[in-house]
Scaffold this motif. Structure first.
Motif, PDB file in Angstrom:
ATOM      1  N   HIS A  62       0.832  -1.210   0.000  1.00 14.34           N
ATOM      2  CA  HIS A  62       0.000   0.000   0.000  1.00 14.34           C
ATOM      3  C   HIS A  62       0.866   1.260   0.000  1.00 14.34           C
ATOM      4  O   HIS A  62       0.560   2.222  -0.712  1.00 14.34           O
ATOM      5  N   HIS A 150       2.750   9.896   4.812  1.00 10.68           N
ATOM      6  CA  HIS A 150       1.938   8.690   4.680  1.00 10.68           C
ATOM      7  C   HIS A 150       2.739   7.457   5.087  1.00 10.68           C
ATOM      8  O   HIS A 150       2.261   6.602   5.835  1.00 10.68           O
ATOM      9  N   HIS A 154       2.134   4.898   8.374  1.00 10.14           N
ATOM     10  CA  HIS A 154       2.050   3.437   8.301  1.00 10.14           C
ATOM     11  C   HIS A 154       3.120   2.765   9.146  1.00 10.14           C
ATOM     12  O   HIS A 154       2.932   1.637   9.618  1.00 10.14           O
TER      13      HIS A 154
HETATM   14 FE   LIG Z   1      -2.506   4.651   3.884  1.00  8.50          FE
END
Ligand SMILES: [Fe+2]
Length: 447
Positions: A62, A150, A154
């Motif tokens: 991702h 981002h 994570h």
């Molecule tokens: Fe994300």
């Protein structure tokens, strides 16, 4: 890289950052992600570790797909490397619970994809204009900060999944190699700080990177209130448990009591029934001086009610973290305008866990509160919504779709939060029944 190197990017100052610094941050983020999984077996990376978290391999893919998508949007003429994967890695389309069944890339392929996209990001950065007059995505290096932040977010989610994994996964060597620097302090008790009535300036100003939900900065009128001097400790929470905190209906909201009964909850997540606590794959004595961690919003709220208090609103939290009453102005951080250092805030995983209350007097806020940034995320009373004048940028799925859906705002970052994310305007959110975050709380009441 030190904490101070990582921290200043979102907070005004040099804007945009020189490209070499942005490149350093991209490299550092990429290396940190890989370091989190380097000692795990493939099978541990590829399977779901908890029903409420993604498999780590999903996070790896991702992070790569998110960067692949946004690089293609921000760089003219660049086509995504693996657009066929975007649906699998769309966080909105696929809730965490169902990610285990998706055809996501196994760890080796996800790591290879991450490497390829990372190389593209570094190459793309060289030619792009990030000055304030550039296009909306590149001006102020917005999209580049977005990729870094981002990935940093994570990094913490991946640690949560590893902590949730039934005591099977060790703390990443990255964390356990670093011993806790803090001597144990005594429990400092229910000291409070007083904050005078008056407006609170809430949210990020126009300069530097911030997510759309942090803007615009606006004023909220607040009455005088008292806030706990530090987050509620294990010791104080243990007293609540021993005083029948989980049996006394009158201390719980209706929704909270329903949660407690459904879960059969009797203590914070990871406390064992013999009075100890699990941290990754180790069972340790419960240290009364540490902030209580892994409690949901309902537990925090019941504790507050039992003590004749309540949770602070997010405006109250932010005022206590940024307002300097004597100077009559807002600070970038609780201690001033300088970035975090290990002496000021326990961030970035370096301590391997939260520090005792009062361990970092250099992090004191202007109103005298400690530990607002770092150690544990703090639940607030506030439901997650857009600020007055909110404008979506650059996409509604980051925050707008979550507004008004019963999620509660958390503030201040945890010991595992990367310093880029720990700015006092950053708004985290989760369901009121969630305990997987590295989260605690402090209480407030009207003065
Ligand atoms: Fe994300």
């Amino acid at each position: 890289m030190s904490l101070a190197d990582l921290a200043p990017l979102p907070l005004g100052g040099v804007d945009p950052l020189p490209k070499e610094r942005i490149a350093d941050l991209l490299v550092e983020a990429h290396e940190r992600t890989r370091a989190l999984v380097v000692d795990l077996r493939e099978e541990q990376i590829d399977r779901p570790l908890s029903p409420i978290m993604s498999p780590l391999a999903w996070d790896l893919g991702h992070i790569a797909a998110f960067a692949d998508l946004w690089l293609a949007r921000a760089l003219p003429g660049l086509r995504p490397l693996r657009p066929e994967l975007f649906e699998v890695y769309d966080a909105t389309e696929t809730p965490r619970a169902s990610r285990g069944g998706l055809p996501f890339l196994p760890s080796a392929d996800a790591l290879a994809y991450g490497r390829d996209v990372h190389a593209r990001a570094l190459a793309g950065l060289e030619d792009v204009d990030v000055s304030p007059s550039s296009d909306a995505l590149n001006a102020h290096a917005f999209v580049w900060h977005l990729l870094i932040q981002h990935e940093h977010q994570h990094n913490e989610t991946m640690l949560q999944a590893m902590q949730l994994a039934d005591g099977e996964l060790p703390a990443p060597a990255l964390l356990s190699a670093l011993t806790r620097p803090d001597a144990l302090s005594s429990v400092t008790g229910p000291k409070t700080v007083a904050i005078e009535a008056g407006p609170a300036l809430v949210g990020a100003g126009p300069g530097g990177f911030a997510y759309d939900n942090e803007r615009p900065r606006h004023s909220v009128e607040l009455g005088a209130y008292e806030l706990d001097h530090e987050p509620v400790s294990n010791g104080a929470y243990l007293e609540f448990v021993e005083d029948g905190g989980y049996r006394r209906r009158e201390w719980w909201s209706e929704e909270g009591w329903g949660w407690r009964e459904r879960e059969g909850a009797e203590r914070p997540l990871f406390w064992t029934d013999d009075g100890r606590v699990r941290r990754f794959d180790r069972i340790e004595p419960l240290d009364p001086a540490l902030p209580v961690t892994h409690v949901c919003w309902h537990e925090a709220e019941a504790f507050a009610r039992a003590h004749g208090k309540r949770l602070p609103t997010e405006a109250e939290w932010e005022k206590a973290a940024t307002w300097h009453p004597a100077a009559g102005r807002r600070l970038a951080w609780p201690w001033g305008d300088e970035p975090p250092t290990p002496e000021r805030a326990n961030l970035d995983g370096v301590a391997g866990g939260p520090a005792p209350a009062g361990a970092r007097p250099d992090g004191e806020s202007a109103v005298g509160a400690l530990g607002l940034v770092g150690d544990v995320w703090e639940w607030t009373a506030t439901e997650f919504r857009g600020y007055p004048g909110f404008r979506v940028f650059p996409y509604p799925e980051y925050s707008e779709i979550f507004f008004g859906t019963g999620l509660r705002v958390l503030r201040g970052g945890s010991w595992a939060t990367r310093p880029t994310i720990a700015r006092p305007t950053f708004r985290n959110w989760d369901l009121p029944n969630r305990r997987q975050l590295f989260v605690g709380f402090r209480c407030a009441r009207e003065a």
